[in-house]
Design a protein around this motif. Structure first.
Motif, PDB file in Angstrom:
ATOM      1  N   VAL A 115       0.838  -1.204   0.000  1.00 57.99           N
ATOM      2  CA  VAL A 115       0.000   0.000   0.000  1.00 57.99           C
ATOM      3  C   VAL A 115       0.867   1.247   0.000  1.00 57.99           C
ATOM      4  N   PHE A 116       1.834   1.306   0.911  1.00 55.87           N
ATOM      5  CA  PHE A 116       2.716   2.470   0.979  1.00 55.87           C
ATOM      6  C   PHE A 116       3.520   2.633  -0.312  1.00 55.87           C
ATOM      7  N   TYR A 117       3.987   1.519  -0.843  1.00 55.99           N
ATOM      8  CA  TYR A 117       4.847   1.568  -2.025  1.00 55.99           C
ATOM      9  C   TYR A 117       4.078   2.061  -3.247  1.00 55.99           C
ATOM     10  N   GLU A 118       2.857   1.562  -3.442  1.00 58.02           N
ATOM     11  CA  GLU A 118       2.065   1.949  -4.605  1.00 58.02           C
ATOM     12  C   GLU A 118       1.684   3.433  -4.568  1.00 58.02           C
ATOM     13  N   LEU A 119       1.525   3.983  -3.365  1.00 63.28           N
ATOM     14  CA  LEU A 119       1.147   5.389  -3.242  1.00 63.28           C
ATOM     15  C   LEU A 119       2.329   6.335  -3.414  1.00 63.28           C
ATOM     16  N   ASN A 120       3.542   5.789  -3.389  1.00 67.41           N
ATOM     17  CA  ASN A 120       4.755   6.576  -3.627  1.00 67.41           C
ATOM     18  C   ASN A 120       4.856   7.751  -2.643  1.00 67.41           C
ATOM     19  N   ILE A 121       4.667   7.463  -1.363  1.00 68.31           N
ATOM     20  CA  ILE A 121       4.703   8.493  -0.333  1.00 68.31           C
ATOM     21  C   ILE A 121       5.991   8.390   0.463  1.00 68.31           C
ATOM     22  N   THR A 122       6.327   9.463   1.176  1.00 66.47           N
ATOM     23  CA  THR A 122       7.554   9.508   1.970  1.00 66.47           C
ATOM     24  C   THR A 122       7.293   9.177   3.431  1.00 66.47           C
ATOM     25  N   SER A 123       6.251   9.788   3.976  1.00 70.64           N
ATOM     26  CA  SER A 123       5.867   9.533   5.360  1.00 70.64           C
ATOM     27  C   SER A 123       4.704   8.558   5.380  1.00 70.64           C
ATOM     28  N   SER A 124       4.801   7.538   6.227  1.00 73.04           N
ATOM     29  CA  SER A 124       3.716   6.567   6.316  1.00 73.04           C
ATOM     30  C   SER A 124       2.420   7.223   6.777  1.00 73.04           C
ATOM     31  N   TYR A 125       2.537   8.372   7.452  1.00 72.45           N
ATOM     32  CA  TYR A 125       1.346   9.044   7.967  1.00 72.45           C
ATOM     33  C   TYR A 125       0.626   9.850   6.890  1.00 72.45           C
ATOM     34  N   GLU A 126       1.261  10.018   5.736  1.00 74.45           N
ATOM     35  CA  GLU A 126       0.550  10.590   4.601  1.00 74.45           C
ATOM     36  C   GLU A 126      -0.640   9.704   4.224  1.00 74.45           C
ATOM     37  N   TYR A 127      -0.485   8.412   4.464  1.00 75.89           N
ATOM     38  CA  TYR A 127      -1.570   7.487   4.148  1.00 75.89           C
ATOM     39  C   TYR A 127      -2.839   7.841   4.918  1.00 75.89           C
ATOM     40  N   LEU A 128      -2.676   8.242   6.187  1.00 73.59           N
ATOM     41  CA  LEU A 128      -3.844   8.546   7.009  1.00 73.59           C
ATOM     42  C   LEU A 128      -4.608   9.743   6.457  1.00 73.59           C
ATOM     43  N   CYS A 129      -3.903  10.686   5.820  1.00 76.97           N
ATOM     44  CA  CYS A 129      -4.570  11.819   5.185  1.00 76.97           C
ATOM     45  C   CYS A 129      -5.315  11.365   3.937  1.00 76.97           C
ATOM     46  N   LEU A 130      -4.691  10.502   3.164  1.00 78.65           N
ATOM     47  CA  LEU A 130      -5.307  10.023   1.926  1.00 78.65           C
ATOM     48  C   LEU A 130      -6.547   9.182   2.207  1.00 78.65           C
ATOM     49  N   ARG A 131      -6.436   8.311   3.180  1.00 77.93           N
ATOM     50  CA  ARG A 131      -7.546   7.391   3.482  1.00 77.93           C
ATOM     51  C   ARG A 131      -8.629   8.071   4.309  1.00 77.93           C
ATOM     52  N   PHE A 132      -8.241   8.960   5.223  1.00 80.28           N
ATOM     53  CA  PHE A 132      -9.212   9.611   6.104  1.00 80.28           C
ATOM     54  C   PHE A 132      -9.189  11.126   5.877  1.00 80.28           C
ATOM     55  N   ASN A 133      -8.445  11.856   6.701  1.00 77.78           N
ATOM     56  CA  ASN A 133      -8.330  13.300   6.519  1.00 77.78           C
ATOM     57  C   ASN A 133      -7.090  13.818   7.243  1.00 77.78           C
ATOM     58  N   GLN A 134      -6.862  15.128   7.139  1.00 74.82           N
ATOM     59  CA  GLN A 134      -5.669  15.723   7.714  1.00 74.82           C
ATOM     60  C   GLN A 134      -5.607  15.615   9.241  1.00 74.82           C
ATOM     61  N   PRO A 135      -6.696  15.818   9.983  1.00 73.71           N
ATOM     62  CA  PRO A 135      -6.601  15.672  11.449  1.00 73.71           C
ATOM     63  C   PRO A 135      -6.136  14.287  11.891  1.00 73.71           C
ATOM     64  N   VAL A 136      -6.579  13.228  11.208  1.00 68.88           N
ATOM     65  CA  VAL A 136      -6.139  11.874  11.552  1.00 68.88           C
ATOM     66  C   VAL A 136      -4.646  11.736  11.267  1.00 68.88           C
ATOM     67  N   ARG A 137      -4.208  12.326  10.184  1.00 70.34           N
ATOM     68  CA  ARG A 137      -2.781  12.301   9.845  1.00 70.34           C
ATOM     69  C   ARG A 137      -1.953  13.008  10.914  1.00 70.34           C
ATOM     70  N   ILE A 138      -2.402  14.170  11.353  1.00 72.44           N
ATOM     71  CA  ILE A 138      -1.686  14.924  12.378  1.00 72.44           C
ATOM     72  C   ILE A 138      -1.635  14.140  13.686  1.00 72.44           C
ATOM     73  N   PRO A 560      -9.206   1.850  -4.300  1.00 68.37           N
ATOM     74  CA  PRO A 560      -8.562   0.572  -3.980  1.00 68.37           C
ATOM     75  C   PRO A 560      -7.090   0.704  -3.618  1.00 68.37           C
ATOM     76  N   ARG A 561      -6.449   1.797  -4.023  1.00 67.86           N
ATOM     77  CA  ARG A 561      -5.046   1.997  -3.668  1.00 67.86           C
ATOM     78  C   ARG A 561      -4.873   2.177  -2.167  1.00 67.86           C
ATOM     79  N   PHE A 562      -5.944   2.569  -1.482  1.00 67.13           N
ATOM     80  CA  PHE A 562      -5.871   2.789  -0.044  1.00 67.13           C
ATOM     81  C   PHE A 562      -6.161   1.527   0.749  1.00 67.13           C
ATOM     82  N   LEU A 563      -6.503   0.445   0.068  1.00 71.10           N
ATOM     83  CA  LEU A 563      -6.836  -0.810   0.733  1.00 71.10           C
ATOM     84  C   LEU A 563      -5.718  -1.816   0.529  1.00 71.10           C
ATOM     85  N   SER A 564      -5.533  -2.694   1.502  1.00 71.32           N
ATOM     86  CA  SER A 564      -4.534  -3.757   1.379  1.00 71.32           C
ATOM     87  C   SER A 564      -4.906  -4.696   0.239  1.00 71.32           C
ATOM     88  N   PRO A 565      -3.909  -5.206  -0.498  1.00 69.43           N
ATOM     89  CA  PRO A 565      -4.209  -6.187  -1.550  1.00 69.43           C
ATOM     90  C   PRO A 565      -4.983  -7.385  -1.030  1.00 69.43           C
TER      91      PRO A 565
END
Length: 601
Positions: A115-138, A560-565
């Protein structure tokens, strides 16, 4: 704490301090670590002057250095000293933590890292913003930063105690010097310097443990003597199937409970994820995870076996009872001083190995904190993107500042001993909440942002209540854990003279399992290894309840990119949804990156 007279006697009995060879070995480790940072800052072909190079190594790192860095990130000086002490004090049941490694590695490689690799993100917590919102990420980022700021001083303080044990040098002098070297190469060289110094330090760590293990086995008379003496004291306990969750260590708590502990440490921890994402392909990232499992299996097993060697050496004269060492965590460096008389450089190699584990944990933590601060706090808050040079300079300043704060906190840890227990409790509190929140997003498409926030906060509050309440009862003496038997029947009069009574009888403690507790609620008697698991299930359970109460997502509406394979394959999409998510340019990451840059969207 020992009084002055006791300390002087103990020092006399253990005064096998560093020789010139030992200082040369230890100084060489620090020198080479610093030179690696200088090389990648000034002489490497690709300078560390972009965020991609500084945080991700340009995604061009090889399997071997990343694997060694992952191992170094997981194994700290606390583990190298704590595992032998655990075997010495409580027996071998905890050794079975190696069993869930295979399951954790498989889960990490196939369910989380893709999941992290396909999204090409640097911080794992960026995922929480993508899947939910910025407050969850913070929320997730803040928890991680607090955890690491408490963890880094601990991993430096513990080996500093070991250094003091074998050299007599005050940790006030050695700690800043060593930390300055670590901050120096981490600031200059970025991820590549961290990874390659981790590689050097991992090799030193392995070599040091192997030498101590071989010489120690010979010192006590061979494998047979080691296992016979431990068996006679009832220390060889591997498969305790007692279902009682209040027993400190059983096969259930060590395997099932520790599965969640390790999964939290490896699969969603920024320090681990950042290294896996630095690999050029997902296939190579999975190979590094496999090597990580084998490396941890090896070093944990060797450390645990070393604990058995130490007991075999001191089976009839316990150094803790006779106050030759102040606490079990110092038993390994004390043992090294006993076997080092005919091996020049061994104390230096041993301390280099312990400090290597500490430095690798510190450098990894500093690099990871920098990535999280920049990607999750600075980058989303600026209106106009910064230049690469400006961003790179900022990150180097952050490393230096955060590293300096951690050095200062080392002395706070020394003065406030209770903070060690609090920090260890915090690890379980944050681990369960973070793993539960990430798992809620990846495995439960119905979950929404309200559920994620409620689940994460509820998890932290519950586990904090259990963990800190338990520590309070332990500190007050209401909860105690029976230790394995110890003896001082073979001690010399000089060794016994540390104590007031020179005719000490054999000391046998109750070797029974379980918790000794009076008037303590059941929840505070649970094994600490279950804390992360409790946190995970709380975050998921509360998260789903709140999600359905506030309007759960339809699985088909979640990218689907935000969900585990593992889950993605079971969701059925109609033609319009398939075109949206899977066809052509619509599946590219531009929309993802736009959401990260503009969190309000």
């Amino acid at each position: 704490m020992m009084v002055r007279g006791e300390a002087e006697t103990a020092a006399h009995l253990t005064s096998k301090y560093f020789s010139a060879v030992d200082y040369a070995v230890f100084g060489g480790m620090l020198l080479f670590s610093a030179l690696i940072g200088i090389y990648f800052a000034f002489f490497a072909k690709q300078k560390q002057n972009t965020t991609n190079e500084y945080l991700m190594g340009g995604k061009s790192m090889g399997i071997f250095p990343i694997s060694m860095s992952l191992i170094a990130s997981y194994i700290s000086g606390i583990a190298l000293l704590g595992l032998p002490a655990e075997m010495y004090t409580f027996g071998t049941q905890y050794w079975m933590i190696v069993l869930p490694e295979i399951a954790v590695s498989f889960t990490m490689a196939n369910a989380y890292i893709p999941v992290f690799y396909e999204l090409n993100i640097t911080s794992s917590y960026e995922y929480l913003c993508l899947r939910f919102n910025q407050p969850v990420r913070i929320l997730g980022s803040a928890i991680f930063i607090i955890k690491m700021m408490l963890y880094i001083p601990l991993v430096i303080y513990v080996p500093a105690l070991a250094f003091n044990q074998v050299t007599g040098i005050n940790l006030h002098y050695v700690t800043p010097a060593v930390c300055i070297v670590c901050i120096f190469y981490t600031t200059l060289g970025g991820l590549k310097a961290v990874v390659w110094t981790d590689t050097l330090q991992t090799i030193i760590m392995f070599f040091g443990i192997i030498i101590v293990m071989i010489l120690g086995t010979a010192y006590v008379g061979g494998f047979g003597v080691v296992f016979n003496r431990n068996a006679q004291s009832d220390r060889l306990e591997f498969f305790n199937f007692d279902p009682d969750p209040t027993v400190r260590h059983t096969i259930w708590s060590v395997c099932v409970g520790n599965y969640f502990n390790w999964l939290a440490s490896c699969s969603v921890n920024q320090a681990m994820v950042q290294r896996c994402l630095a690999m050029p392909t997902i296939g190579k990232a999975k190979i590094t995870v496999l090597i990580l499992a084998l490396g941890i299996l090896s070093i944990v097993s060797m450390s645990c076996y070393t604990g058995l060697i130490i007991y075999a050496a001191f089976h009839d004269c316990d150094p803790v009872t006779t106050k030759l060492v102040s606490k079990p965590d110092q038993i390994l460096p004390y043992f090294v001083t006993q076997i080092a008389s005919n091996v020049p450089g061994l104390p230096g190699l041993f301390v280099s190995g312990v400090f290597s584990a500490a430095l690798s944990s510190m450098s990894t933590g500093l690099n990871s904190i920098t990535g999280v601060l920049y990607e999750d706090f600075v980058k989303p808050s600026v209106k106009k993107p910064w230049s690469e040079a400006k961003a790179s300079f900022l990150m180097k300043v952050v490393v230096a500042v955060v590293g300096s704060i951690c050095v200062a906190l080392v002395f706070l840890v020394e003065r406030m001993g209770a903070i060690i227990q609090v920090a260890k409790s915090l690890s379980g509190i944050t681990a369960g909440a973070l793993l539960g929140t990430f798992s809620l997003g990846m495995f439960f498409p119905w979950a929404n942002s309200a559920g994620a926030m409620a689940g994460g906060i509820s998890s932290m509050l519950l586990v904090a209540y259990i963990s800190l309440g338990t520590q309070a009862h332990i500190a007050s003496g209401k909860i105690s854990y029976p230790k394995k038997p110890f003896s001082v029947s073979g001690c010399s009069l000089e060794q016994l003279s540390v104590l007031n009574n020179s005719t000490i009888p054999i000391i046998i403690e109750d070797a029974s399992i379980g918790v000794t507790a009076e008037d303590v609620s059941y929840i505070f008697r649970l094994s600490y290894l279950y804390y992360t698991m409790i946190g995970v299930f709380t975050a998921i359970g509360v998260g789903l309840l709140v999600s359905f109460a506030t309007g759960a997502n339809k699985p088909q509406d979640v990218d689907p990119r935000f969900l585990s394979p593992v889950i993605r394959r079971y969701i059925t999409y109609d033609a319009k949804q398939r075109q949206k998510y899977f066809d052509g340019e619509a599946y590219e990451l531009r929309s993802v990156q736009k959401k990260l840059i503009s969190p309000a969207s």
